[in-house]
Design a protein around this motif. Sequence first.
Motif, PDB file in Angstrom:
ATOM      1  N   ARG A  54       0.811  -1.214   0.000  1.00  0.00           N
ATOM      2  CA  ARG A  54       0.000   0.000   0.000  1.00  0.00           C
ATOM      3  C   ARG A  54       0.847   1.268   0.000  1.00  0.00           C
ATOM      4  O   ARG A  54       0.457   2.296  -0.536  1.00  0.00           O
ATOM      5  CB  ARG A  54      -0.940   0.004   1.218  1.00  0.00           C
ATOM      6  CG  ARG A  54      -1.911   1.160   1.183  1.00  0.00           C
ATOM      7  CD  ARG A  54      -2.846   1.169   2.357  1.00  0.00           C
ATOM      8  NE  ARG A  54      -3.886   2.151   2.155  1.00  0.00           N
ATOM      9  CZ  ARG A  54      -3.727   3.465   2.339  1.00  0.00           C
ATOM     10  NH1 ARG A  54      -2.567   3.924   2.738  1.00  0.00           N
ATOM     11  NH2 ARG A  54      -4.704   4.310   2.120  1.00  0.00           N
ATOM     12  N   GLU A  55       2.049   1.164   0.558  1.00  0.00           N
ATOM     13  CA  GLU A  55       2.921   2.343   0.623  1.00  0.00           C
ATOM     14  C   GLU A  55       3.172   2.922  -0.766  1.00  0.00           C
ATOM     15  O   GLU A  55       3.255   4.138  -0.937  1.00  0.00           O
ATOM     16  CB  GLU A  55       4.250   1.951   1.263  1.00  0.00           C
ATOM     17  CG  GLU A  55       5.272   3.081   1.288  1.00  0.00           C
ATOM     18  CD  GLU A  55       6.616   2.622   1.797  1.00  0.00           C
ATOM     19  OE1 GLU A  55       7.548   3.441   1.817  1.00  0.00           O
ATOM     20  OE2 GLU A  55       6.743   1.442   2.185  1.00  0.00           O
ATOM     21  N   TYR A  56       3.283   2.052  -1.779  1.00  0.00           N
ATOM     22  CA  TYR A  56       3.592   2.515  -3.130  1.00  0.00           C
ATOM     23  C   TYR A  56       2.383   2.510  -4.054  1.00  0.00           C
ATOM     24  O   TYR A  56       2.481   2.951  -5.190  1.00  0.00           O
ATOM     25  CB  TYR A  56       4.686   1.627  -3.738  1.00  0.00           C
ATOM     26  CG  TYR A  56       6.025   1.817  -3.074  1.00  0.00           C
ATOM     27  CD1 TYR A  56       6.797   2.941  -3.322  1.00  0.00           C
ATOM     28  CD2 TYR A  56       6.515   0.872  -2.183  1.00  0.00           C
ATOM     29  CE1 TYR A  56       8.016   3.126  -2.708  1.00  0.00           C
ATOM     30  CE2 TYR A  56       7.735   1.039  -1.561  1.00  0.00           C
ATOM     31  CZ  TYR A  56       8.486   2.165  -1.834  1.00  0.00           C
ATOM     32  OH  TYR A  56       9.694   2.333  -1.216  1.00  0.00           O
ATOM     33  N   SER A  57       1.255   1.970  -3.610  1.00  0.00           N
ATOM     34  CA  SER A  57       0.113   1.841  -4.507  1.00  0.00           C
ATOM     35  C   SER A  57      -1.035   2.791  -4.176  1.00  0.00           C
ATOM     36  O   SER A  57      -2.111   2.677  -4.732  1.00  0.00           O
ATOM     37  CB  SER A  57      -0.393   0.390  -4.494  1.00  0.00           C
ATOM     38  OG  SER A  57      -0.606  -0.059  -3.173  1.00  0.00           O
ATOM     39  N   VAL A  58      -0.835   3.716  -3.253  1.00  0.00           N
ATOM     40  CA  VAL A  58      -1.851   4.719  -2.956  1.00  0.00           C
ATOM     41  C   VAL A  58      -1.870   5.746  -4.081  1.00  0.00           C
ATOM     42  O   VAL A  58      -0.827   6.255  -4.495  1.00  0.00           O
ATOM     43  CB  VAL A  58      -1.557   5.420  -1.607  1.00  0.00           C
ATOM     44  CG1 VAL A  58      -2.524   6.572  -1.389  1.00  0.00           C
ATOM     45  CG2 VAL A  58      -1.657   4.421  -0.464  1.00  0.00           C
ATOM     46  N   TYR A  59      -3.039   6.044  -4.593  1.00  0.00           N
ATOM     47  CA  TYR A  59      -3.192   7.032  -5.670  1.00  0.00           C
ATOM     48  C   TYR A  59      -3.545   8.379  -5.057  1.00  0.00           C
ATOM     49  O   TYR A  59      -4.483   8.477  -4.263  1.00  0.00           O
ATOM     50  CB  TYR A  59      -4.276   6.595  -6.656  1.00  0.00           C
ATOM     51  CG  TYR A  59      -3.818   5.511  -7.579  1.00  0.00           C
ATOM     52  CD1 TYR A  59      -3.459   5.788  -8.888  1.00  0.00           C
ATOM     53  CD2 TYR A  59      -3.700   4.200  -7.127  1.00  0.00           C
ATOM     54  CE1 TYR A  59      -3.014   4.794  -9.749  1.00  0.00           C
ATOM     55  CE2 TYR A  59      -3.254   3.192  -7.974  1.00  0.00           C
ATOM     56  CZ  TYR A  59      -2.914   3.501  -9.276  1.00  0.00           C
ATOM     57  OH  TYR A  59      -2.465   2.512 -10.114  1.00  0.00           O
ATOM     58  N   LYS A  60      -2.783   9.398  -5.410  1.00  0.00           N
ATOM     59  CA  LYS A  60      -3.018  10.714  -4.836  1.00  0.00           C
ATOM     60  C   LYS A  60      -2.697  11.796  -5.853  1.00  0.00           C
ATOM     61  O   LYS A  60      -1.981  11.572  -6.832  1.00  0.00           O
ATOM     62  CB  LYS A  60      -2.193  10.915  -3.575  1.00  0.00           C
ATOM     63  CG  LYS A  60      -0.686  10.757  -3.759  1.00  0.00           C
ATOM     64  CD  LYS A  60       0.079  11.078  -2.483  1.00  0.00           C
ATOM     65  CE  LYS A  60      -0.313  10.186  -1.350  1.00  0.00           C
ATOM     66  NZ  LYS A  60       0.457  10.453  -0.122  1.00  0.00           N
ATOM     67  N   CYS A  61      -3.230  12.972  -5.581  1.00  0.00           N
ATOM     68  CA  CYS A  61      -2.962  14.127  -6.431  1.00  0.00           C
ATOM     69  C   CYS A  61      -1.504  14.540  -6.279  1.00  0.00           C
ATOM     70  O   CYS A  61      -0.988  14.649  -5.166  1.00  0.00           O
ATOM     71  CB  CYS A  61      -3.889  15.282  -6.045  1.00  0.00           C
ATOM     72  SG  CYS A  61      -3.513  16.842  -6.898  1.00  0.00           S
ATOM     73  N   THR A  62      -0.840  14.772  -7.399  1.00  0.00           N
ATOM     74  CA  THR A  62       0.574  15.132  -7.353  1.00  0.00           C
ATOM     75  C   THR A  62       0.798  16.551  -6.835  1.00  0.00           C
ATOM     76  O   THR A  62       1.932  16.923  -6.553  1.00  0.00           O
ATOM     77  CB  THR A  62       1.190  15.013  -8.762  1.00  0.00           C
ATOM     78  OG1 THR A  62       0.422  15.801  -9.694  1.00  0.00           O
ATOM     79  CG2 THR A  62       1.193  13.564  -9.226  1.00  0.00           C
ATOM     80  N   LYS A  63      -0.290  17.322  -6.694  1.00  0.00           N
ATOM     81  CA  LYS A  63      -0.152  18.703  -6.221  1.00  0.00           C
ATOM     82  C   LYS A  63      -0.623  18.875  -4.787  1.00  0.00           C
ATOM     83  O   LYS A  63       0.130  19.355  -3.931  1.00  0.00           O
ATOM     84  CB  LYS A  63      -0.923  19.646  -7.146  1.00  0.00           C
ATOM     85  CG  LYS A  63      -0.726  21.118  -6.835  1.00  0.00           C
ATOM     86  CD  LYS A  63      -1.410  22.008  -7.881  1.00  0.00           C
ATOM     87  CE  LYS A  63      -1.167  23.480  -7.593  1.00  0.00           C
ATOM     88  NZ  LYS A  63      -1.826  24.347  -8.617  1.00  0.00           N
ATOM     89  N   CYS A  64      -1.875  18.465  -4.489  1.00  0.00           N
ATOM     90  CA  CYS A  64      -2.416  18.684  -3.144  1.00  0.00           C
ATOM     91  C   CYS A  64      -2.273  17.463  -2.241  1.00  0.00           C
ATOM     92  O   CYS A  64      -2.437  17.569  -1.030  1.00  0.00           O
ATOM     93  CB  CYS A  64      -3.885  19.102  -3.223  1.00  0.00           C
ATOM     94  SG  CYS A  64      -5.002  17.797  -3.814  1.00  0.00           S
ATOM     95  N   GLY A  65      -1.999  16.286  -2.823  1.00  0.00           N
ATOM     96  CA  GLY A  65      -1.781  15.093  -2.020  1.00  0.00           C
ATOM     97  C   GLY A  65      -3.039  14.350  -1.613  1.00  0.00           C
ATOM     98  O   GLY A  65      -2.961  13.349  -0.897  1.00  0.00           O
TER      99      GLY A  65
END
Length: 331
Positions: A54-65
Amino acid sequence: MTCPKCGSHNVDGSKFCQACGATFNDWSICPLCKKIYDKESDFCPSDGSRLLSREYSVYKCTKCGREYSQDAKKCPLDGADVMSEYEILLSQKPKWSFDGTNVNDHNKNEKRHRLDPEDVVRNGFELKIGQWISRAWDLIFADIWLYIAVICLSALLSYILNLGDNIVTDIATFTLNIAFSSGMYYVALRRIKGESPSISDVVEPLRTKFLQLAIASILTGLLSSLGYTLWYITGFFPFVLISIYLGVSYMFVITLIVDTDVDALTALKTSRRVTSKRWFGILGMLLIELVILVAGALCFGIGLFVAYPLVVMTNAIAYADIFKRELFNFI
């Protein structure tokens, strides 16, 4: 935080999804096909990629997180791209230079992710031949049709060129051999990095590094045949040991040139110094690979469509593991 299975938003720190009851710590995701598997699984059965926690597979906005489901492409708040931590990590990887300089930066003195063969020479490395072959077996079938196409095309072109007997066809055959060997390793290294290679990748090393590959091919050929030449001239058979030693010592020359910005002479020197730490072990691995190739040839030649890619992938994995490159953390 977002549930990877149903996409529902949950309070940060939650152990279970409030919508579907999924546990947040018992799953892994494939970085290529995005499929989700149980935590006990290590590799994706569809494409052979190593599954990410999960540490590397969480999808998030590259700007606001802000976290989103894996289907999201853009953040509705600021319009920035939505990427997984793994994709963000790859996008931030510097272009390698041999001394560790990040050549994407204007400051050429900045050092990152140093590729230092002296560390390998000084500290040595562990031979994991069984693991390397097993992992190579898992990976080659994701691109097996690509390998088959390249082998068939190379064999066809070689046959056509062998019909001629002049300097032009000799040069063309030499170029084809460089393209085939370097292209196969380039494809294997891309798969190891978690990328999806294509047929155009086969000629990429030839297009960008032909001169160094040609010099390395000529030098390794001359040096590796030195012992056989001396044996032929003098009749003293032990001279053959020189050719065997150099042939084993130069096994990482192609991968070093394809994967870094080193010149041919540096690649030869580095490969020899590194392999000298476990020379007999490397020789044993090459003998095992020879048996694999012979077994493939005995299967009416058809087995070579699997045997040769398996040998190439094994050598590429060995290179990545021995040099302990950060770029290959997901092997």
